[in-house]
Write an enzyme that holds these catalytic residues in place. Structure first.
Site, mmCIF file in Angstrom:
data_model
loop_
_atom_site.group_PDB
_atom_site.id
_atom_site.type_symbol
_atom_site.label_atom_id
_atom_site.label_comp_id
_atom_site.label_asym_id
_atom_site.label_seq_id
_atom_site.Cartn_x
_atom_site.Cartn_y
_atom_site.Cartn_z
ATOM 1 N N VAL A 133 -2.714 -8.031 -2.675
ATOM 2 C CA VAL A 133 -2.269 -8.736 -1.470
ATOM 3 C C VAL A 133 -3.242 -9.809 -1.015
ATOM 4 O O VAL A 133 -2.871 -10.695 -0.235
ATOM 5 C CB VAL A 133 -1.992 -7.755 -0.309
ATOM 6 C CG1 VAL A 133 -0.847 -6.818 -0.648
ATOM 7 C CG2 VAL A 133 -3.244 -6.985 0.090
ATOM 8 N N TYR B 154 -13.692 -2.710 9.583
ATOM 9 C CA TYR B 154 -12.340 -2.154 9.733
ATOM 10 C C TYR B 154 -11.822 -2.363 11.155
ATOM 11 O O TYR B 154 -10.665 -2.758 11.365
ATOM 12 C CB TYR B 154 -12.388 -0.672 9.385
ATOM 13 C CG TYR B 154 -11.057 0.031 9.322
ATOM 14 C CD1 TYR B 154 -10.216 -0.119 8.220
ATOM 15 C CD2 TYR B 154 -10.654 0.882 10.347
ATOM 16 C CE1 TYR B 154 -9.004 0.551 8.150
ATOM 17 C CE2 TYR B 154 -9.451 1.572 10.281
ATOM 18 C CZ TYR B 154 -8.629 1.401 9.171
ATOM 19 O OH TYR B 154 -7.431 2.077 9.109
ATOM 20 N N GLY C 38 0.824 -1.209 0.000
ATOM 21 C CA GLY C 38 0.000 0.000 0.000
ATOM 22 C C GLY C 38 0.851 1.249 0.000
ATOM 23 O O GLY C 38 0.550 2.241 0.672
ATOM 24 N N ALA C 39 1.933 1.219 -0.782
ATOM 25 C CA ALA C 39 2.968 2.259 -0.679
ATOM 26 C C ALA C 39 2.937 3.300 -1.796
ATOM 27 O O ALA C 39 3.860 4.094 -1.914
ATOM 28 C CB ALA C 39 4.344 1.605 -0.626
ATOM 29 N N SER D 213 -4.748 0.193 13.947
ATOM 30 C CA SER D 213 -5.425 1.497 14.013
ATOM 31 C C SER D 213 -6.037 1.656 15.395
ATOM 32 O O SER D 213 -6.353 0.665 16.072
ATOM 33 C CB SER D 213 -6.526 1.567 12.954
ATOM 34 O OG SER D 213 -7.364 2.687 13.155
ATOM 35 N N ARG E 199 0.970 5.801 -1.984
ATOM 36 C CA ARG E 199 0.572 7.115 -1.466
ATOM 37 C C ARG E 199 0.439 7.035 0.047
ATOM 38 O O ARG E 199 0.576 5.975 0.653
ATOM 39 C CB ARG E 199 -0.750 7.564 -2.082
ATOM 40 C CG ARG E 199 -1.898 6.601 -1.814
ATOM 41 C CD ARG E 199 -3.149 6.931 -2.587
ATOM 42 N NE ARG E 199 -2.913 6.858 -4.011
ATOM 43 C CZ ARG E 199 -2.930 5.724 -4.713
ATOM 44 N NH1 ARG E 199 -3.168 4.562 -4.099
ATOM 45 N NH2 ARG E 199 -2.708 5.716 -6.001
ATOM 46 N N ALA F 110 -10.926 -5.999 11.675
ATOM 47 C CA ALA F 110 -9.697 -6.342 10.954
ATOM 48 C C ALA F 110 -8.464 -5.796 11.676
ATOM 49 O O ALA F 110 -7.446 -6.485 11.819
ATOM 50 C CB ALA F 110 -9.757 -5.800 9.530
ATOM 51 N N LYS F 111 -8.549 -4.552 12.131
ATOM 52 C CA LYS F 111 -7.400 -3.936 12.793
ATOM 53 C C LYS F 111 -7.133 -4.570 14.157
ATOM 54 O O LYS F 111 -5.972 -4.678 14.592
ATOM 55 C CB LYS F 111 -7.620 -2.432 12.931
ATOM 56 C CG LYS F 111 -7.571 -1.682 11.593
ATOM 57 C CD LYS F 111 -6.292 -1.949 10.824
ATOM 58 C CE LYS F 111 -6.079 -0.984 9.679
ATOM 59 N NZ LYS F 111 -4.859 -1.283 8.905
#
Length: 256
Positions: A67, A157, A16-17, A145, A19, A160-161
């Site tokens: 991924v 989210y 995820g690089a 997160s 940005r 998942a985090k």
């Protein structure tokens, strides 16, 4: 093998690089002397980050990868090992959001977030771990997160985090004897395209959105991608070898 390999010879992978946080992490690791594989779904989108690293005298490689797809991950890691060097640092940063209240959230919204964050981190780590254990030295950094503590409209989210934190602690237990550490960073509000999209979704101008968050943050400002990159740099460093299985909240103040 020796655990004193010079940092300059090491290769890092950042997902995820193209940005945001991932791009800042890639640039920081390159500044630290690592060769950096810049991964994202769209390989072309990674090129500006790679060009910036190379212009500053570093080595980098743009790689397109899904991924969540096993074959795509395996092909990407093999290419990196061949073209850039066998990886010993992995930063699992790739992520998406599909926010909605639970009663409005679709199964596809749930699965998409789980696939990128959890399945993606699992597939990337499994594909890379052999290189780390063979080298007798490695660093895995997973991006969690503050939402792992719960956040309205983010059941997928948040789950998942939170799952990534358990994944991180288990990696630390399983891989520690091979000289590999695993840690997680849990950012608070960071100014990125993703958080700008969140502000747009809730109908609040981004500047107002940021100001409101800053007013509630003890250090009285919002986070920047470089704040997270600095934390990754520490976890990936030689000196962090006795730090493993930890979750660092980079959020401008204490979290539970």
């Amino acid at each position: 093998m020796s655990t004193t390999t010079p940092t300059a010879t090491r290769t890092a992978i950042v997902t995820g690089a193209a940005r945001g946080i991932g791009a800042s992490v890639a640039r920081r690791l390159a500044e630290d002397g690592l060769a950096v594989a810049v991964l994202d779904l769209d390989e072309a989108a990674c090129k500006p980050v790679v060009e910036g690293i190379e212009a500053a005298g570093g080595r980098a490689l743009a790689v397109g990868v899904n991924v969540a797809d096993e074959a795509s991950v395996q092909a990407a890691v093999e290419r990196i090992a061949e073209e850039l060097g066998e990886p010993t640092v992995l930063v699992n940063n790739a992520g998406i959001i599909r926010d909605n209240l639970l009663f409005k959230m679709t199964a596809d919204d749930w699965d998409a977030v789980m696939n990128v964050h959890l399945r993606g981190s699992f597939l990337m780590t499994r594909a890379v771990q052999g290189y780390l254990t063979k080298a007798g030295w490695g660093r895995i950094v997973n991006l969690s997160s503050t939402s792992a503590l719960g956040n309205r409209g983010q059941a997928n989210y948040s789950a998942a985090k939170a799952g990534l934190q358990g994944f991180t602690k288990t990696l630390a237990i399983e891989l520690g004897k091979y000289g590999v550490t695993a840690n997680a960073i849990a950012p608070g509000f960071i100014e990125t395209e993703m958080t700008a999209a969140t502000a747009e979704r809730v109908g609040v101008p981004f500047e107002e959105f940021k100001a409101a968050i800053a007013a509630e943050t003890p250090v009285a400002r919002i986070g920047k991608p470089d704040d997270i990159a600095h934390a990754v740099s520490f976890f990936a460093s030689e000196g962090a070898g006795f730090v493993s299985g930890q979750v660092l909240y980079v959020a401008g103040g204490p979290k539970a």
